[in-house]
Design an enzyme around this catalytic site. Structure first.
Site, PDB file in Angstrom:
ATOM      1  CB  CYS A   2      -0.587   0.025   0.685  1.00  0.00           C
ATOM      2  SG  CYS A   2      -1.792  -1.413   1.587  1.00  0.00           S
ATOM      3  NE  ARG A  27       4.482   2.054  -0.129  1.00  0.00           N
ATOM      4  CZ  ARG A  27       5.488   1.125   1.081  1.00  0.00           C
ATOM      5  NH1 ARG A  27       6.616   1.825   0.381  1.00  0.00           N
ATOM      6  NH2 ARG A  27       4.928   1.234   2.028  1.00  0.00           N
ATOM      7  CD1 TRP A  75      -0.054  -6.688  -3.361  1.00  0.00           C
ATOM      8  CD2 TRP A  75      -0.241  -6.736  -0.817  1.00  0.00           C
ATOM      9  NE1 TRP A  75       0.268  -7.831  -2.536  1.00  0.00           N
ATOM     10  CE2 TRP A  75      -0.537  -7.829  -2.032  1.00  0.00           C
ATOM     11  CE3 TRP A  75      -0.446  -6.809   0.279  1.00  0.00           C
ATOM     12  CZ2 TRP A  75       0.180  -9.293  -0.730  1.00  0.00           C
ATOM     13  CZ3 TRP A  75      -0.917  -8.407   1.174  1.00  0.00           C
ATOM     14  CH2 TRP A  75      -0.209  -9.782   0.886  1.00  0.00           C
ATOM     15  CG  ASN A 101       1.037   0.653   4.373  1.00  0.00           C
ATOM     16  OD1 ASN A 101       1.363  -0.605   4.079  1.00  0.00           O
ATOM     17  ND2 ASN A 101       2.545   1.354   4.362  1.00  0.00           N
ATOM     18  N   GLY A 102      -1.052  -0.860   6.274  1.00  0.00           N
ATOM     19  CA  GLY A 102      -0.841  -1.456   7.723  1.00  0.00           C
ATOM     20  C   GLY A 102      -2.155  -2.977   7.938  1.00  0.00           C
ATOM     21  CD  GLU A 487      17.101 -13.627  -7.060  1.00  0.00           C
ATOM     22  OE1 GLU A 487      16.217 -13.652  -6.279  1.00  0.00           O
ATOM     23  OE2 GLU A 487      16.426 -12.600  -7.925  1.00  0.00           O
ATOM     24  CE  LYS A 491      13.754 -11.662  -9.412  1.00  0.00           C
ATOM     25  NZ  LYS A 491      13.576 -11.071  -8.276  1.00  0.00           N
ATOM     26  CD  GLU A 494       9.586 -12.077  -7.500  1.00  0.00           C
ATOM     27  OE1 GLU A 494       9.739 -11.547  -6.841  1.00  0.00           O
ATOM     28  OE2 GLU A 494      10.687 -12.140  -8.557  1.00  0.00           O
ATOM     29  CG  HIS A 510      18.434 -37.709  -2.435  1.00  0.00           C
ATOM     30  ND1 HIS A 510      18.645 -38.226  -2.653  1.00  0.00           N
ATOM     31  CD2 HIS A 510      19.930 -36.457  -3.007  1.00  0.00           C
ATOM     32  CE1 HIS A 510      20.026 -38.758  -2.699  1.00  0.00           C
ATOM     33  NE2 HIS A 510      20.667 -37.467  -2.674  1.00  0.00           N
ATOM     34  CE  LYS A 609      11.534  -3.059  -5.970  1.00  0.00           C
ATOM     35  NZ  LYS A 609      11.800  -4.292  -6.115  1.00  0.00           N
TER      36      LYS A 609
HETATM   37  C1  G6P Z   1       9.237  -8.673  -1.463  1.00  0.00           C
HETATM   38  C2  G6P Z   1       9.920  -8.343  -2.906  1.00  0.00           C
HETATM   39  C3  G6P Z   1      10.988  -8.880  -3.088  1.00  0.00           C
HETATM   40  C4  G6P Z   1      11.755  -8.772  -1.928  1.00  0.00           C
HETATM   41  C5  G6P Z   1      10.923  -9.219  -0.652  1.00  0.00           C
HETATM   42  C6  G6P Z   1      12.223  -9.283   1.088  1.00  0.00           C
HETATM   43  O1  G6P Z   1       8.285  -9.797  -1.734  1.00  0.00           O
HETATM   44  O2  G6P Z   1       8.903  -8.449  -3.789  1.00  0.00           O
HETATM   45  O3  G6P Z   1      11.553  -8.946  -4.438  1.00  0.00           O
HETATM   46  O4  G6P Z   1      12.512  -9.664  -2.409  1.00  0.00           O
HETATM   47  O5  G6P Z   1      10.000  -8.975  -0.823  1.00  0.00           O
HETATM   48  O6  G6P Z   1      12.482  -7.505   0.801  1.00  0.00           O
HETATM   49  P1  G6P Z   1      13.700  -6.295   0.919  1.00  0.00           P
HETATM   50  O7  G6P Z   1      13.131  -4.960   0.896  1.00  0.00           O
HETATM   51  O8  G6P Z   1      13.065  -6.578   2.858  1.00  0.00           O
HETATM   52  O9  G6P Z   1      14.335  -6.984   0.713  1.00  0.00           O
END
Ligand code: G6P
Length: 614
Positions: A2, A27, A75, A101-102, A487, A491, A494, A510, A609
């Site tokens: 948010c 956000r 969000w 937000n929260g 990672e 990616k 996501e 395994h 994000k």
């Molecule tokens: C969210 C984002 C990710 C990020 C994670 C941790 O899930 O979509 O891209 O890696 O939060 O965020 P931070 O700001 O703590 O690295």
């Protein structure tokens, strides 16, 4: 999670609020809304499901006059994304409007109490409870808005960044925060409010970061007043933010994500600037030197992080353990905070977070701090909550990351972790001088080598077209490359919504090998390093089961090219710095597959994000 924006001043509020929401859309973007006190003193609230552009279309024919307003991009936590659940929420009489937000954790109890008094709720959100509660307190005690907000917040359990408008007081906004970020921008006779500084920097570089349980009272033409819940005045420091507006635009790229992938060589240079000396022979993180004794005395390091940052933390573990011979544990912050971890004053806890606002990481920091651990933050967002709570730390300095899928922040985090491990190793004398020098020199060469990797973009774009059919992907790596495999898989998941798993290559037999058939693409990181031969055998095992193998190899590898379906050749580097190069083609692969599938790369579904709720 948010985004909130507010404005009061001599300009028209609406365009500032809409532009601000667009900057904060990373956000959350499932619905958006705005509240304005119009020139004829009406409190108008407009809301729409979807992105900010939907809100603009909805409000186009409405009265958008006014010099004071608040706005929100959501969000969803409580209640599905729809215009009724979107913020701002009116109070019962529609005299107040509030954005939040929260999460209000005790919203159900408060709602019951208000319902018993006859209050009717329009939405299923926790936020509406707060605005109704404020109005109820104001009406029953006959008090001003500030006092009512203070009393209401004393009843609230949870996290909040809020802003409230009162139709009867069109000259002020009341805003407060606890565990969710809130920044006040100070202009000439005008004020701005936002979840981070990005909507503000266009108008002023003077900002105040509110602390937990602080309330800002902003009045047109007046001075900023900050008080706590008990109405005691709080001193506040006005900081200057240095954000370049170009960093917030796409700069000719079709997506922020591609721009940020391509920015990596420059970002890594910025990250190392002033930390690696001119000759490229020595690396120093000032935070390490300032707290050398405490860090060298540590019996153990614990890195807490979430998401992509957690993957960077796994690489950090390898680097610190092998360079400094200090045991390192990596924990999901969300697990760490709830499992009564064994942690004490002999431990150093590293909080790794791009945004510096992740609720779980922040809570993990508070817990570790309360047990006496020394806390080192590694963050990107300047002035965010984690750097303000930790004992010391290092920024990664890669500039604002807007694409929801993290790219340059990951390589920046790995670079800082490498510099931290090298600085500590030198001070601890756990590393041979020649080896130290070789690694520092090679770190300095990484930006140029990354540029070489980026030249593969067109080739990877073509290759991606072949794989849009896939429903599953496996990513394999060993040692330093295992977190890169995780990672790479994250990616792809996501942004393309293709199911993908990262595994340590040797673990494949395994279980995951059962999934391999002619339809299954397997991405293997098999650069020249200590475990090359072992990974080679893993590739043979996949080929024997008709899997489609895409392998990242070191330039000049003639062995793997004979068995793999596709080889992507990367410049040679040292094993410990490999992740800084191998990550890049995996970012490009995920990006191009998602683009081929027509996905919204910068704002993938359901994600946000900055995750400021747990
Ligand atoms: C969210 C984002 C990710 C990020 C994670 C941790 O899930 O979509 O891209 O890696 O939060 O965020 P931070 O700001 O703590 O690295």
């Amino acid at each position: 999670m948010c985004g909130i924006v507010g404005y009061i001043g001599q300009r028209k509020a609406y365009p500032i609020l809409i532009k601000g929401l667009k900057r904060l859309e990373y956000r959350g973007y499932d619905s958006a809304g705005v509240a304005l006190i119009s020139d004829n003193r009406q409190l108008n609230v407009y809301k729409a499901k979807g992105k900010v552009s939907e809100l603009e279309a909805f409000a186009a024919q409405k009265d958008i006059s006014g010099h004071i307003g608040i706005a929100h991009t959501r969000w969803a936590t409580h209640g599905e994304p729809c215009s009724v659940n979107a913020h701002p929420h009116y109070s019962s009489s529609e005299r107040l409007a509030l954005i939040h937000n929260g999460i209000i954790e005790n919203y159900a109890v408060l709602k019951d109490k208000l319902q018993a008094k006859g209050y009717v709720f329009r939405s299923s959100t926790d936020t509406e409870v707060l605005v109704q509660l404020i109005e109820y307190i104001q009406d029953t005690h006959h008090i001003d808005l500030l006092t009512a907000v203070q009393l209401a917040l004393q009843e609230v359990i949870g996290a909040y960044a809020i802003a409230v408008l009162d139709k009867d007081h069109p000259e002020e906004i009341i805003a407060a925060r606890k565990s969710s970020p809130l920044v006040v921008g100070i202009g000439e006779g005008e004020f701005f409010l936002a979840s981070d500084a990005t909507p503000i920097v266009e108008y002023t570089d003077k900002v105040v970061y509110l602390e937990d349980e602080e309330i800002a009272v902003i009045r047109q033409g007046g001075k900023l007043k900050v008080v706590n819940l008990a109405n005691a005045e709080c001193s506040h420091e006005v900081k200057t933010v240095a954000l370049n507006l170009g960093q917030l635009e796409k700069g000719g790229y079709p997506h922020f994500m591609l721009k940020e992938i391509f920015e990596q060589p420059d970002c890594i240079r910025d990250c190392m600037r002033g930390r690696i000396n001119r000759e490229g022979t020595n690396v120093t993180l000032s935070a390490v030197m300032d707290h050398k004794e405490r860090l060298l005395a540590a019996k153990r390091f614990v890195i807490v992080a979430c998401g992509t940052s957690w993957h960077a933390a796994l690489i950090g573990k390898h680097l610190i353990e092998s360079f400094c011979r200090i045991p390192v544990e990596v924990e999901y912050a969300s697990e760490f905070r709830y499992r009564d971890p064994v942690i004490d004053c002999n431990d150093v806890v590293i909080a790794l977070s791009q945004s510096g606002e992740t609720a779980d990481t922040l809570a993990a920091v508070e817990l570790a701090k309360s047990r006496g651990a020394f806390i080192y933050g590694i963050c990107n967002a300047i002035g965010s909550s984690i750097p303000r709570t930790t004992h010391t730390g290092s920024y990664i300095h890669v500039g604002p990351e807007i694409g929801v899928a993290s790219t340059k922040a990951f390589t920046g985090q790995v670079t800082v972790l490498a510099m931290l491990a090298l600085t500590l190793a030198r001070e601890k004398q756990t590393m041979d001088k020649k080896q130290y020098l070789a690694i520092v020199k090679e770190l300095g060469r990484i930006p140029d080598k990354m540029k070489e990797v980026l030249n593969l973009n067109d080739r990877i774009a073509k290759l991606s077209k072949i794989f849009t059919y896939a429903h599953n992907f496996i990513y394999l790596g060993r040692g330093y490359s295992y977190p890169v495999a995780l990672e790479g898989a994250l990616k792809l998941k996501e942004i393309s919504y293709i199911h993908a798993e990262g595994y340590p290559a040797a673990e494949m037999k395994h279980g995951p090998i059962a999934l391999v058939d002619a339809e299954m693409p397997v991405v293997v990181i098999a650069t020249q390093n200590g475990l090359y031969e072992k990974v080679l055998s893993n590739i043979q095992e996949i080929k024997a089961r008709q899997g489609k193998v895409i392998v990242l190899v070191t330039k000049g590898d003639t062995v793997i090219s004979q068995i793999a379906d596709t080889c992507i050749e990367l410049p040679e580097t040292m094993e410990c710095l490999d992740p800084l190069l191998t990550t890049v083609p995996l970012q490009l692969l995920a990006y191009h597959i998602a683009v081929c599938k027509g996905m919204d790369v910068d704002q993938p579904r359901n994600l946000a994000k900055s995750v400021t709720v747990e």
